[in-house]
Scaffold this motif. Sequence first.
Motif, PDB file in Angstrom:
ATOM      1  N   CYS A  11       6.237   7.808  -9.683  1.00 14.99           N
ATOM      2  CA  CYS A  11       5.867   9.208  -9.687  1.00 14.99           C
ATOM      3  C   CYS A  11       6.988  10.097  -9.610  1.00 14.99           C
ATOM      4  O   CYS A  11       7.739  10.001  -8.506  1.00 14.99           O
ATOM      5  CB  CYS A  11       4.529   9.162  -8.868  1.00 14.99           C
ATOM      6  N   ALA A  12       7.010  11.133 -10.360  1.00 11.17           N
ATOM      7  CA  ALA A  12       8.058  12.175 -10.036  1.00 11.17           C
ATOM      8  C   ALA A  12       7.919  13.031  -8.567  1.00 11.17           C
ATOM      9  O   ALA A  12       8.976  13.360  -8.076  1.00 11.17           O
ATOM     10  CB  ALA A  12       7.594  13.323 -11.078  1.00 11.17           C
ATOM     11  N   ILE A  13       6.574  13.038  -8.007  1.00 14.62           N
ATOM     12  CA  ILE A  13       6.321  13.549  -6.934  1.00 14.62           C
ATOM     13  C   ILE A  13       6.748  12.469  -5.827  1.00 14.62           C
ATOM     14  O   ILE A  13       7.136  12.701  -4.715  1.00 14.62           O
ATOM     15  CB  ILE A  13       4.847  13.909  -6.676  1.00 14.62           C
ATOM     16  N   GLY A  14       6.610  11.155  -5.978  1.00 12.53           N
ATOM     17  CA  GLY A  14       6.643  10.095  -5.174  1.00 12.53           C
ATOM     18  C   GLY A  14       7.961   9.757  -4.946  1.00 12.53           C
ATOM     19  O   GLY A  14       8.923  10.499  -5.053  1.00 12.53           O
ATOM     20  N   THR A  15       8.330   8.329  -5.089  1.00 11.02           N
ATOM     21  CA  THR A  15       9.563   7.715  -4.992  1.00 11.02           C
ATOM     22  C   THR A  15       9.485   6.866  -6.062  1.00 11.02           C
ATOM     23  O   THR A  15       8.447   6.271  -6.675  1.00 11.02           O
ATOM     24  CB  THR A  15       9.762   6.954  -3.438  1.00 11.02           C
ATOM     25  N   PRO A  16      10.619   6.203  -6.490  1.00  9.66           N
ATOM     26  CA  PRO A  16      10.897   5.127  -7.353  1.00  9.66           C
ATOM     27  C   PRO A  16       9.841   3.940  -6.940  1.00  9.66           C
ATOM     28  O   PRO A  16       9.940   3.669  -5.764  1.00  9.66           O
ATOM     29  CB  PRO A  16      12.394   4.643  -7.405  1.00  9.66           C
ATOM     30  N   ASP A  17       9.198   3.145  -7.844  1.00  4.67           N
ATOM     31  CA  ASP A  17       8.445   1.944  -7.566  1.00  4.67           C
ATOM     32  C   ASP A  17       7.248   2.486  -6.638  1.00  4.67           C
ATOM     33  O   ASP A  17       7.078   1.491  -5.782  1.00  4.67           O
ATOM     34  CB  ASP A  17       9.156   0.879  -7.431  1.00  4.67           C
ATOM     35  N   CYS A  18       6.828   3.674  -6.425  1.00  2.00           N
ATOM     36  CA  CYS A  18       5.825   3.749  -5.552  1.00  2.00           C
ATOM     37  C   CYS A  18       4.388   3.633  -5.897  1.00  2.00           C
ATOM     38  O   CYS A  18       3.390   3.590  -4.940  1.00  2.00           O
ATOM     39  CB  CYS A  18       6.047   5.377  -4.856  1.00  2.00           C
ATOM     40  N   ILE A  19       3.991   3.064  -7.051  1.00  2.00           N
ATOM     41  CA  ILE A  19       2.879   2.926  -7.531  1.00  2.00           C
ATOM     42  C   ILE A  19       2.923   1.392  -8.082  1.00  2.00           C
ATOM     43  O   ILE A  19       3.615   0.899  -8.935  1.00  2.00           O
ATOM     44  CB  ILE A  19       2.308   3.566  -8.621  1.00  2.00           C
ATOM     45  N   ASN A  20       1.858   0.587  -7.437  1.00  2.00           N
ATOM     46  CA  ASN A  20       1.732  -0.871  -7.801  1.00  2.00           C
ATOM     47  C   ASN A  20       0.178  -1.107  -8.454  1.00  2.00           C
ATOM     48  O   ASN A  20      -0.501  -0.442  -8.170  1.00  2.00           O
ATOM     49  CB  ASN A  20       1.947  -1.714  -6.558  1.00  2.00           C
ATOM     50  N   ILE A  21       0.273  -2.210  -9.095  1.00  2.00           N
ATOM     51  CA  ILE A  21      -1.016  -2.879  -9.887  1.00  2.00           C
ATOM     52  C   ILE A  21      -1.593  -3.650  -8.635  1.00  2.00           C
ATOM     53  O   ILE A  21      -1.021  -4.745  -8.376  1.00  2.00           O
ATOM     54  CB  ILE A  21      -0.690  -3.305 -11.080  1.00  2.00           C
ATOM     55  N   ILE A  22      -2.745  -3.323  -8.241  1.00  2.00           N
ATOM     56  CA  ILE A  22      -3.535  -4.133  -7.295  1.00  2.00           C
ATOM     57  C   ILE A  22      -4.492  -5.104  -7.789  1.00  2.00           C
ATOM     58  O   ILE A  22      -5.248  -6.022  -7.321  1.00  2.00           O
ATOM     59  CB  ILE A  22      -4.226  -3.339  -6.265  1.00  2.00           C
ATOM     60  N   GLN A  23      -4.996  -4.619  -9.233  1.00  5.03           N
ATOM     61  CA  GLN A  23      -5.931  -5.530 -10.138  1.00  5.03           C
ATOM     62  C   GLN A  23      -5.590  -5.331 -11.439  1.00  5.03           C
ATOM     63  O   GLN A  23      -5.604  -4.001 -11.893  1.00  5.03           O
ATOM     64  CB  GLN A  23      -7.321  -5.316  -9.580  1.00  5.03           C
ATOM     65  N   HIS A  24      -5.158  -6.332 -12.062  1.00  3.01           N
ATOM     66  CA  HIS A  24      -4.776  -6.186 -13.526  1.00  3.01           C
ATOM     67  C   HIS A  24      -5.892  -5.784 -14.834  1.00  3.01           C
ATOM     68  O   HIS A  24      -5.670  -5.280 -15.730  1.00  3.01           O
ATOM     69  CB  HIS A  24      -4.187  -7.476 -14.136  1.00  3.01           C
ATOM     70  N   GLY A  25      -7.201  -5.702 -14.110  1.00  5.45           N
ATOM     71  CA  GLY A  25      -8.252  -5.139 -15.213  1.00  5.45           C
ATOM     72  C   GLY A  25      -8.935  -6.210 -16.006  1.00  5.45           C
ATOM     73  O   GLY A  25      -9.951  -6.003 -16.572  1.00  5.45           O
ATOM     74  N   GLN A  26      -8.484  -7.565 -15.949  1.00  2.87           N
ATOM     75  CA  GLN A  26      -9.129  -8.416 -16.905  1.00  2.87           C
ATOM     76  C   GLN A  26     -10.282  -9.091 -15.938  1.00  2.87           C
ATOM     77  O   GLN A  26     -10.152  -8.949 -14.859  1.00  2.87           O
ATOM     78  CB  GLN A  26      -8.013  -9.533 -17.180  1.00  2.87           C
ATOM     79  N   LYS A  27     -11.247  -9.570 -16.505  1.00  2.00           N
ATOM     80  CA  LYS A  27     -12.458 -10.181 -16.028  1.00  2.00           C
ATOM     81  C   LYS A  27     -12.537 -11.663 -16.517  1.00  2.00           C
ATOM     82  O   LYS A  27     -12.544 -11.715 -17.704  1.00  2.00           O
ATOM     83  CB  LYS A  27     -13.430  -9.413 -16.094  1.00  2.00           C
ATOM     84  N   GLY A  28     -12.474 -12.526 -15.666  1.00  6.52           N
ATOM     85  CA  GLY A  28     -12.900 -14.113 -16.208  1.00  6.52           C
ATOM     86  C   GLY A  28     -14.387 -13.961 -16.344  1.00  6.52           C
ATOM     87  O   GLY A  28     -15.306 -13.467 -15.913  1.00  6.52           O
ATOM     88  N   SER A  29     -14.514 -14.911 -17.508  1.00 10.42           N
ATOM     89  CA  SER A  29     -16.176 -15.230 -17.657  1.00 10.42           C
ATOM     90  C   SER A  29     -16.234 -16.862 -17.963  1.00 10.42           C
ATOM     91  O   SER A  29     -15.299 -17.339 -18.491  1.00 10.42           O
ATOM     92  CB  SER A  29     -16.441 -14.164 -18.991  1.00 10.42           C
ATOM     93  N   ALA A  30     -17.401 -17.542 -17.699  1.00 10.73           N
ATOM     94  CA  ALA A  30     -17.472 -18.658 -17.859  1.00 10.73           C
ATOM     95  C   ALA A  30     -18.101 -19.056 -19.514  1.00 10.73           C
ATOM     96  O   ALA A  30     -18.697 -18.078 -20.056  1.00 10.73           O
ATOM     97  CB  ALA A  30     -18.764 -19.252 -17.114  1.00 10.73           C
ATOM     98  N   SER A  31     -17.498 -20.327 -20.021  1.00 10.54           N
ATOM     99  CA  SER A  31     -17.995 -20.342 -21.487  1.00 10.54           C
ATOM    100  C   SER A  31     -18.543 -21.640 -21.578  1.00 10.54           C
ATOM    101  O   SER A  31     -18.736 -22.441 -20.388  1.00 10.54           O
ATOM    102  CB  SER A  31     -16.740 -20.346 -22.251  1.00 10.54           C
TER     103      SER A  31
END
Length: 170
Positions: free
Chosen positions: A112-132
């Motif tokens: 982020c231009a306001i923060g520092t290099p690599d200051c933002i991490n992904i904590i949950q990728h957004g995919q959801k598991g489902s049973a088939s």
Amino acid sequence: MEETEYTTSKAEKSGFLVCQGAQCMCKFGSNPAELLVLTQTKHYVNDSAGSQKLIASHLDIGVPYKPPFFGSCKKMLNKPCNPVITEWKEYYEDVELSHGGMPLLDKSTCTCAIGTPDCINIIQHGQKGSASGANAAKAEETVHSQINPLVNPKAIDDKDPFAGVNLMGE
């Protein structure tokens, strides 16, 4: 009131593709933010209908987050966060999407231009598991009966799994 800390260790990262709705956290923010895919509308993951889980790429820069972003920003004396993403790192370089972007992975970080290099991490990728149906077919009946004794996974394909069940005392 106890403050919640959102962190994810590198050991937990497994290389999942990141998609619309992923949760990200800035080390200077007070809350996680939801990632928006703004650069493409063609490539989906983990979405059978192909309408919600757009794949995020390293070209999603600027403000690819849903307001209120990361809450208050420590770098801005706890004023509301106003992120400006300048670059992503650690994305998947072996695949190029049709718009020229490389897919983000759950280990990707951004600056982020306001923060520092690599200051933002992904904590949950957004995919959801489902049973088939395949999951039910492979389920070990004795283990499943201990976890959920009300459902027999081998009977899931039956036309009426509730035949003979009296729910209303009739």
